[in-house]
Design an enzyme around this catalytic site. Structure first.
Site, PDB file in Angstrom:
ATOM      1  N   HIS A   1     -82.463 -42.416 -55.640  1.00 49.00           N
ATOM      2  CA  HIS A   1     -82.856 -43.415 -54.658  1.00 49.00           C
ATOM      3  C   HIS A   1     -84.378 -43.535 -54.629  1.00 49.00           C
ATOM      4  CE1 HIS A   1     -82.804 -39.688 -51.972  1.00 49.00           C
ATOM      5  NE2 HIS A   1     -84.068 -40.089 -51.949  1.00 49.00           N
TER       6      HIS A   1
HETATM    7  P1  TYD Z   1     -79.805 -37.885 -49.624  1.00 48.02           P
HETATM    8  O1  TYD Z   1     -81.165 -38.252 -49.125  1.00 48.02           O
HETATM    9  O2  TYD Z   1     -79.057 -38.909 -50.395  1.00 48.02           O
HETATM   10  O3  TYD Z   1     -79.901 -36.536 -50.469  1.00 48.02           O
HETATM   11  P2  TYD Z   1     -80.599 -36.275 -51.888  1.00 48.02           P
HETATM   12  O4  TYD Z   1     -81.786 -37.163 -52.009  1.00 48.02           O
HETATM   13  O5  TYD Z   1     -80.949 -34.829 -51.871  1.00 48.02           O
HETATM   14  O6  TYD Z   1     -79.583 -36.543 -52.950  1.00 48.02           O
HETATM   15  O7  TYD Z   1     -78.969 -37.395 -48.381  1.00 48.02           O
HETATM   16  C1  TYD Z   1     -77.592 -37.068 -48.458  1.00 48.02           C
HETATM   17  C2  TYD Z   1     -76.982 -37.298 -47.085  1.00 48.02           C
HETATM   18  O8  TYD Z   1     -77.546 -36.359 -46.142  1.00 48.02           O
HETATM   19  C3  TYD Z   1     -77.290 -38.675 -46.517  1.00 48.02           C
HETATM   20  O9  TYD Z   1     -76.235 -39.566 -46.746  1.00 48.02           O
HETATM   21  C4  TYD Z   1     -77.457 -38.413 -45.037  1.00 48.02           C
HETATM   22  C5  TYD Z   1     -77.820 -36.977 -44.900  1.00 48.02           C
HETATM   23  N1  TYD Z   1     -79.233 -36.757 -44.519  1.00 48.02           N
HETATM   24  C6  TYD Z   1     -79.575 -36.722 -43.187  1.00 48.02           C
HETATM   25  O10 TYD Z   1     -78.730 -36.894 -42.284  1.00 48.02           O
HETATM   26  N2  TYD Z   1     -80.867 -36.483 -42.834  1.00 48.02           N
HETATM   27  C7  TYD Z   1     -81.829 -36.288 -43.771  1.00 48.02           C
HETATM   28  O11 TYD Z   1     -83.018 -36.062 -43.418  1.00 48.02           O
HETATM   29  C8  TYD Z   1     -81.471 -36.364 -45.159  1.00 48.02           C
HETATM   30  C9  TYD Z   1     -82.499 -36.158 -46.230  1.00 48.02           C
HETATM   31  C10 TYD Z   1     -80.169 -36.585 -45.482  1.00 48.02           C
END
Ligand code: TYD
Length: 144
Positions: free
Chosen positions: A60
């Site tokens: 992302h």
């Molecule tokens: P995501 O940012 O997609 O994780 P990564 O970049 O490590 O792959 O986050 C995964 C899920 O976690 C997202 O759908 C919602 C939750 N989340 C939160 O609730 N708060 C946060 O600060 C983060 C980073 C994620």
């Protein structure tokens, strides 16, 4: 601490944690908002339990939010893409943080089982700030 990485992509820079070496009684690592961390920290999260070899995280970009990513244990690959160039960095446990601005597509993979990733962010979590579709990301970057 200097770093060995040569950056080819935009909106990325380096930040270092402060370090107080109290060996053999431990080493302290220090992040201070608006001092060595160049923004007001609104959110801190860390990722561990990266036991699955094929795990891929990230995929992302953010529209506005900034974050700083540290590998504080183990190792992993961080792949950054500004829509024009892509670059892979092999991160190992270090005080070196990657400050990632808006409109950088990030992917994390090849985690060692003991990997821990620390992230400092200048925004609260807001799903509206995410771009999760790579084609949409490219469209936004090349519209600017
Ligand atoms: P995501 O940012 O997609 O994780 P990564 O970049 O490590 O792959 O986050 C995964 C899920 O976690 C997202 O759908 C919602 C939750 N989340 C939160 O609730 N708060 C946060 O600060 C983060 C980073 C994620």
């Amino acid at each position: 601490m200097s770093n060995a990485f040569k950056l080819k992509i935009s909106h990325v820079s380096f930040v270092n944690l402060g370090c107080f070496d109290d060996s053999p009684d431990g080493i302290l690592f220090i992040a201070e908002a608006e001092k060595n961390i160049p923004f007001k920290i609104k959110r801190v999260f860390f990722i561990n339990s990266l036991g699955k070899q094929q795990a891929i995280r990230g995929k992302h970009a953010h529209k506005q939010g900034e974050q700083i990513i540290f590998c504080i244990s183990g190792s992993f690959d961080l792949i950054l893409d500004d829509g024009n160039h892509s670059q892979k960095f092999g991160l190992e446990k270090s005080t070196l943080g990657f400050k990632i601005g808006p409109l950088v597509w990030l992917t994390m993979k090849n985690f060692s089982p003991d990997c821990v990733i620390l992230v400092l962010a200048n925004t609260y979590y807001q799903e509206e700030d995410y771009i999760r579709d790579y084609q949409q990301f490219l469209k936004i970057v090349h519209q600017k």
